[in-house]
Design an enzyme around this catalytic site. Structure first.
Site, PDB file in Angstrom:
ATOM      1  N   GLN A 178       3.171   4.292   2.733  1.00 17.20           N
ATOM      2  CA  GLN A 178       2.791   3.627   4.001  1.00 17.20           C
ATOM      3  C   GLN A 178       3.513   2.304   4.283  1.00 17.20           C
ATOM      4  O   GLN A 178       4.035   2.103   5.372  1.00 17.20           O
ATOM      5  CB  GLN A 178       1.272   3.404   3.989  1.00 17.20           C
ATOM      6  CG  GLN A 178       0.728   2.527   5.109  1.00 17.20           C
ATOM      7  CD  GLN A 178      -0.788   2.336   4.987  1.00 17.20           C
ATOM      8  OE1 GLN A 178      -1.551   3.272   5.143  1.00 17.20           O
ATOM      9  NE2 GLN A 178      -1.217   1.102   4.713  1.00 17.20           N
TER      10      GLN A 178
ATOM     11  N   LYS B 251      -8.223  -4.945   3.224  1.00 15.64           N
ATOM     12  CA  LYS B 251      -8.869  -4.736   4.525  1.00 15.64           C
ATOM     13  C   LYS B 251      -9.007  -6.022   5.343  1.00 15.64           C
ATOM     14  O   LYS B 251     -10.011  -6.252   6.020  1.00 15.64           O
ATOM     15  CB  LYS B 251     -10.254  -4.073   4.357  1.00 15.64           C
ATOM     16  CG  LYS B 251     -10.227  -2.736   3.621  1.00 15.64           C
ATOM     17  CD  LYS B 251      -9.408  -1.672   4.327  1.00 15.64           C
ATOM     18  CE  LYS B 251      -9.416  -0.349   3.579  1.00 15.64           C
ATOM     19  NZ  LYS B 251      -8.356  -0.306   2.506  1.00 15.64           N
TER      20      LYS B 251
ATOM     21  N   ASP C 150       0.884  -1.165   0.000  1.00 15.45           N
ATOM     22  CA  ASP C 150       0.000   0.000   0.000  1.00 15.45           C
ATOM     23  C   ASP C 150       0.920   1.213   0.000  1.00 15.45           C
ATOM     24  O   ASP C 150       1.628   1.461   0.968  1.00 15.45           O
ATOM     25  CB  ASP C 150      -0.867  -0.052   1.266  1.00 15.45           C
ATOM     26  CG  ASP C 150      -1.767   1.176   1.406  1.00 15.45           C
ATOM     27  OD1 ASP C 150      -1.567   2.172   0.687  1.00 15.45           O
ATOM     28  OD2 ASP C 150      -2.663   1.129   2.272  1.00 15.45           O
TER      29      ASP C 150
ATOM     30  N   ASP D 207     -14.929   1.758   5.260  1.00  9.76           N
ATOM     31  CA  ASP D 207     -13.651   1.320   4.669  1.00  9.76           C
ATOM     32  C   ASP D 207     -13.668  -0.166   4.304  1.00  9.76           C
ATOM     33  O   ASP D 207     -12.642  -0.855   4.388  1.00  9.76           O
ATOM     34  CB  ASP D 207     -12.467   1.590   5.607  1.00  9.76           C
ATOM     35  CG  ASP D 207     -12.037   3.060   5.587  1.00  9.76           C
ATOM     36  OD1 ASP D 207     -12.673   3.858   4.855  1.00  9.76           O
ATOM     37  OD2 ASP D 207     -11.091   3.402   6.305  1.00  9.76           O
TER      38      ASP D 207
ATOM     39  N   ARG E 127      -9.996   0.658  10.328  1.00  9.14           N
ATOM     40  CA  ARG E 127      -8.828   0.818  11.195  1.00  9.14           C
ATOM     41  C   ARG E 127      -8.173  -0.524  11.552  1.00  9.14           C
ATOM     42  O   ARG E 127      -7.519  -0.657  12.579  1.00  9.14           O
ATOM     43  CB  ARG E 127      -9.215   1.575  12.477  1.00  9.14           C
ATOM     44  CG  ARG E 127      -9.681   2.989  12.205  1.00  9.14           C
ATOM     45  CD  ARG E 127     -10.273   3.683  13.414  1.00  9.14           C
ATOM     46  NE  ARG E 127     -10.873   4.952  13.047  1.00  9.14           N
ATOM     47  CZ  ARG E 127     -10.194   6.115  12.967  1.00  9.14           C
ATOM     48  NH1 ARG E 127      -8.913   6.146  13.257  1.00  9.14           N
ATOM     49  NH2 ARG E 127     -10.810   7.218  12.620  1.00  9.14           N
TER      50      ARG E 127
ATOM     51  N   GLN F 274      -6.442 -27.740 -11.489  1.00  8.03           N
ATOM     52  CA  GLN F 274      -6.710 -28.820 -12.468  1.00  8.03           C
ATOM     53  C   GLN F 274      -5.626 -29.911 -12.465  1.00  8.03           C
ATOM     54  O   GLN F 274      -4.532 -29.711 -11.943  1.00  8.03           O
ATOM     55  CB  GLN F 274      -6.842 -28.240 -13.887  1.00  8.03           C
ATOM     56  CG  GLN F 274      -7.895 -27.173 -14.077  1.00  8.03           C
ATOM     57  CD  GLN F 274      -9.335 -27.640 -14.050  1.00  8.03           C
ATOM     58  OE1 GLN F 274     -10.216 -26.871 -13.757  1.00  8.03           O
ATOM     59  NE2 GLN F 274      -9.604 -28.902 -14.354  1.00  8.03           N
TER      60      GLN F 274
ATOM     61  N   ASN G  44      16.062  -8.244  -0.096  1.00 11.79           N
ATOM     62  CA  ASN G  44      14.839  -9.031  -0.095  1.00 11.79           C
ATOM     63  C   ASN G  44      13.747  -8.167   0.535  1.00 11.79           C
ATOM     64  O   ASN G  44      13.990  -7.553   1.568  1.00 11.79           O
ATOM     65  CB  ASN G  44      15.057 -10.299   0.743  1.00 11.79           C
ATOM     66  CG  ASN G  44      13.927 -11.280   0.591  1.00 11.79           C
ATOM     67  OD1 ASN G  44      12.768 -10.935   0.815  1.00 11.79           O
ATOM     68  ND2 ASN G  44      14.250 -12.497   0.222  1.00 11.79           N
TER      69      ASN G  44
ATOM     70  N   LYS H 295      -3.258  -2.737   7.976  1.00 10.04           N
ATOM     71  CA  LYS H 295      -3.402  -4.182   8.021  1.00 10.04           C
ATOM     72  C   LYS H 295      -2.594  -4.777   6.875  1.00 10.04           C
ATOM     73  O   LYS H 295      -2.382  -4.145   5.852  1.00 10.04           O
ATOM     74  CB  LYS H 295      -4.897  -4.500   7.870  1.00 10.04           C
ATOM     75  CG  LYS H 295      -5.359  -5.716   8.591  1.00 10.04           C
ATOM     76  CD  LYS H 295      -5.232  -5.611  10.080  1.00 10.04           C
ATOM     77  CE  LYS H 295      -5.622  -6.913  10.735  1.00 10.04           C
ATOM     78  NZ  LYS H 295      -5.459  -6.831  12.181  1.00 10.04           N
TER      79      LYS H 295
ATOM     80  N   TYR I 118       0.895  -0.288  14.821  1.00  9.67           N
ATOM     81  CA  TYR I 118      -0.057  -0.439  13.729  1.00  9.67           C
ATOM     82  C   TYR I 118       0.252   0.521  12.588  1.00  9.67           C
ATOM     83  O   TYR I 118       0.290   1.720  12.767  1.00  9.67           O
ATOM     84  CB  TYR I 118      -1.478  -0.184  14.231  1.00  9.67           C
ATOM     85  CG  TYR I 118      -2.488  -0.326  13.128  1.00  9.67           C
ATOM     86  CD1 TYR I 118      -2.837  -1.594  12.652  1.00  9.67           C
ATOM     87  CD2 TYR I 118      -3.073   0.778  12.532  1.00  9.67           C
ATOM     88  CE1 TYR I 118      -3.730  -1.741  11.624  1.00  9.67           C
ATOM     89  CE2 TYR I 118      -3.984   0.640  11.502  1.00  9.67           C
ATOM     90  CZ  TYR I 118      -4.312  -0.619  11.055  1.00  9.67           C
ATOM     91  OH  TYR I 118      -5.207  -0.762  10.037  1.00  9.67           O
TER      92      TYR I 118
ATOM     93  N   ASP J 259      -6.763  -0.363  -1.772  1.00  5.24           N
ATOM     94  CA  ASP J 259      -5.641   0.582  -1.783  1.00  5.24           C
ATOM     95  C   ASP J 259      -4.287  -0.124  -1.858  1.00  5.24           C
ATOM     96  O   ASP J 259      -3.255   0.504  -1.615  1.00  5.24           O
ATOM     97  CB  ASP J 259      -5.706   1.510  -0.564  1.00  5.24           C
ATOM     98  CG  ASP J 259      -5.553   0.765   0.749  1.00  5.24           C
ATOM     99  OD1 ASP J 259      -5.501  -0.489   0.740  1.00  5.24           O
ATOM    100  OD2 ASP J 259      -5.490   1.440   1.792  1.00  5.24           O
TER     101      ASP J 259
HETATM  102  P1  13P Z   1      -5.392  -0.457   4.775  1.00  2.00           P
HETATM  103  O1  13P Z   1      -4.722  -1.496   5.628  1.00  2.00           O
HETATM  104  O2  13P Z   1      -6.074  -1.052   3.599  1.00  2.00           O
HETATM  105  O3  13P Z   1      -4.445   0.664   4.422  1.00  2.00           O
HETATM  106  O4  13P Z   1      -6.571   0.150   5.641  1.00  2.00           O
HETATM  107  C1  13P Z   1      -6.259   0.762   6.853  1.00  2.00           C
HETATM  108  C2  13P Z   1      -7.424   1.347   7.550  1.00  2.00           C
HETATM  109  O5  13P Z   1      -7.234   1.929   8.590  1.00  2.00           O
HETATM  110  C3  13P Z   1      -8.781   1.205   6.997  1.00  2.00           C
HETATM  111  O6  13P Z   1      -9.733   1.835   7.803  1.00  2.00           O
HETATM  112  P1  13P Z   2     -13.716 -30.506 -18.684  1.00  2.00           P
HETATM  113  O1  13P Z   2     -14.261 -31.888 -18.900  1.00  2.00           O
HETATM  114  O2  13P Z   2     -14.517 -29.414 -19.337  1.00  2.00           O
HETATM  115  O3  13P Z   2     -12.242 -30.410 -18.951  1.00  2.00           O
HETATM  116  O4  13P Z   2     -13.883 -30.188 -17.116  1.00  2.00           O
HETATM  117  C1  13P Z   2     -13.356 -31.032 -16.177  1.00  2.00           C
HETATM  118  C2  13P Z   2     -13.384 -30.357 -14.861  1.00  2.00           C
HETATM  119  O5  13P Z   2     -12.455 -30.449 -14.118  1.00  2.00           O
HETATM  120  C3  13P Z   2     -14.584 -29.520 -14.549  1.00  2.00           C
HETATM  121  O6  13P Z   2     -14.552 -29.167 -13.214  1.00  2.00           O
HETATM  122 MG    MG Z   3      -4.183   2.100   3.174  1.00  2.00          MG
HETATM  123 MG    MG Z   4      -5.177  -2.063   2.033  1.00  2.48          MG
END
Ligand code: 13P
Ligand code: 13P
Ligand code: MG
Ligand code: MG
Length: 370
Positions: A95, A133, A12, A292, A271, A247, A105, A237, A234, A53
């Site tokens: 954020q 959320k 986000d 939200d 929140r 398959q 990483n 989230k 915090y 978001d």
């Molecule tokens: P996000 O974790 O999606 O940023 O949302 C935070 C929040 O406080 C929503 O009310």
């Molecule tokens: P098909 O026979 O169309 O490939 O579908 C098999 C299957 O896994 C449906 O859930």
């Molecule tokens: Mg956010």
């Molecule tokens: Mg979010």
């Protein structure tokens, strides 16, 4: 041919308005940057999505999981998008970028990651699920249903190639420990853990030895970053993402999707402090407005062609999910009527990382012994 890796890395980096959605301008910044990386051959293919978001980058490549190259690309993309977000003065710009500089990483730096490396089959359906959320544990119930519940997945009963079951890698995200457990034999023990979804989360699912698919190549992977454990407070989230293969020895696409037909209660929402139903929606409804929320998930369906992403199909853009959404709205309304009361509001232990401790601090001198 080297194995293929599918990586979803998300963050986000700013919402419009508040925490509602990622605006087009940011999506474009991300797409432009990833187009360059595709042209230079660093990645094979990509798609950029928003889950509310959260900016979600889906990338395919041959560098394996935890690749410094790929994580750096994601981090740089988020930095560029965050710059744009700052320029537009979006809410919470930058954020989830908790570190100042990339250090090899993205894990532990704020973004969430779900990635897996595997041998691409003759036909390889790959499904991406992107939530907003809510928390990583929101995937426990649907992933369990897909791979272990015969009332959800008919193949577990009628397709011998699924009979041996699957191995679940479960993380205790408070203690930083993991355990591998098998279905169907250990189903009850697994449920004893993953029912406590704020602590125990399914990280990966593997086929069993001796089956149709290699047992060391995951068939599902979920992001499990806990932002508050990283930042110590915090900071939003940790809205999760997951990749699921389908398959031929795995649940069919429709069995995977069936697991979202029940709008189960998850924590997050306003929140990050409330329980509410998880609503599967089409891409166009991937924006969180009512209180939200309510928490929601989009599904993007692809076939892989030597790493190229064919698709997406907007998986929940189907009237067959209208009833689930209607039910979710009804549950949302029911939960909202509780206002500040549990179990709509999260239990106090889970509120530790919100602003609630500040209220307790303010009142601390007024408490007397009884
Ligand atoms: P996000 O974790 O999606 O940023 O949302 C935070 C929040 O406080 C929503 O009310
Ligand atoms: P098909 O026979 O169309 O490939 O579908 C098999 C299957 O896994 C449906 O859930
Ligand atoms: Mg956010
Ligand atoms: Mg979010």
């Amino acid at each position: 041919m080297a194995k293929i890796t599918v990586s979803i890395i998300k963050a986000d980096v700013g919402g419009l308005p508040g925490h509602v959605l990622v605006p087009e301008e940011l999506i474009k910044v991300a797409e432009d940057n990833l187009t360059e990386k595709k042209e230079s051959g660093d990645i094979i293919d990509f798609r950029v999505f928003n889950a509310g978001d959260d900016l979600d980058l889906i990338m395919t490549h041959r560098h394996g999981v935890d690749s410094e190259k790929i994580h750096r690309i994601a981090w740089e993309t988020f930095e560029l998008a965050a710059e744009k977000a700052k320029e537009l003065k979006l809410y919470g710009a930058g954020q989830d970028l908790l570190a100042d500089a990339f250090s090899g990483n993205v894990r532990g730096m704020g973004p969430g990651v779900a990635e897996m490396e595997f041998t691409e089959r003759k036909a390889e359906p790959v499904l991406a699920f992107l939530m907003d959320k809510t928390e990583p544990g929101a995937f426990n119930l649907p992933i369990f249903k897909m791979f272990a519940d015969p009332f959800n997945t008919a193949g577990l009963v009628i397709d011998p190639s699924l009979h041996s079951g699957f191995v679940f890698e479960i993380w205790d995200i408070y203690e930083s420990k993991r355990v591998f457990m098998s279905t169907p034999e250990e189903m009850y023990d697994i449920l004893a853990l993953i029912g406590g979804k704020s602590r125990f989360v399914i990280k990966r699912v593997f086929p069993k030895e001796g089956g149709k698919l290699p047992a060391d190549e995951p068939v599902a992977a979920i992001s499990t970053e806990k932002l508050y454990l990283i930042a110590g407070e915090y900071v939003g989230k940790d809205d999760p993402v997951a990749i699921v293969r389908a398959q031929s020895g795995l649940p069919a696409v429709g069995e995977v999707l069936e697991a979202f037909a029940f709008p189960h209660l998850v924590s997050g929402w306003m929140r990050g402090s409330h329980n509410g139903p998880l609503m599967p929606v089409p891409f166009r409804y991937s924006q969180c407005t009512r209180f939200d929320g309510p928490p929601r998930v989009i599904g993007a369906g692809f076939q892989l062609a030597d790493g190229k992403l064919i698709g997406p199909v907007d998986l929940f853009d189907d009237p067959a999910y209208d009833y689930t959404r209607q039910k979710a709205v009804e549950i949302a309304d029911y939960m909202r009527r509780h206002g500040p009361f549990e179990p709509h509001r999260l239990p106090s232990e889970d509120m530790e990382y919100t602003t609630l401790p500040k209220v307790m601090e303010k009142l601390k001198n007024r408490f007397e012994d009884i």
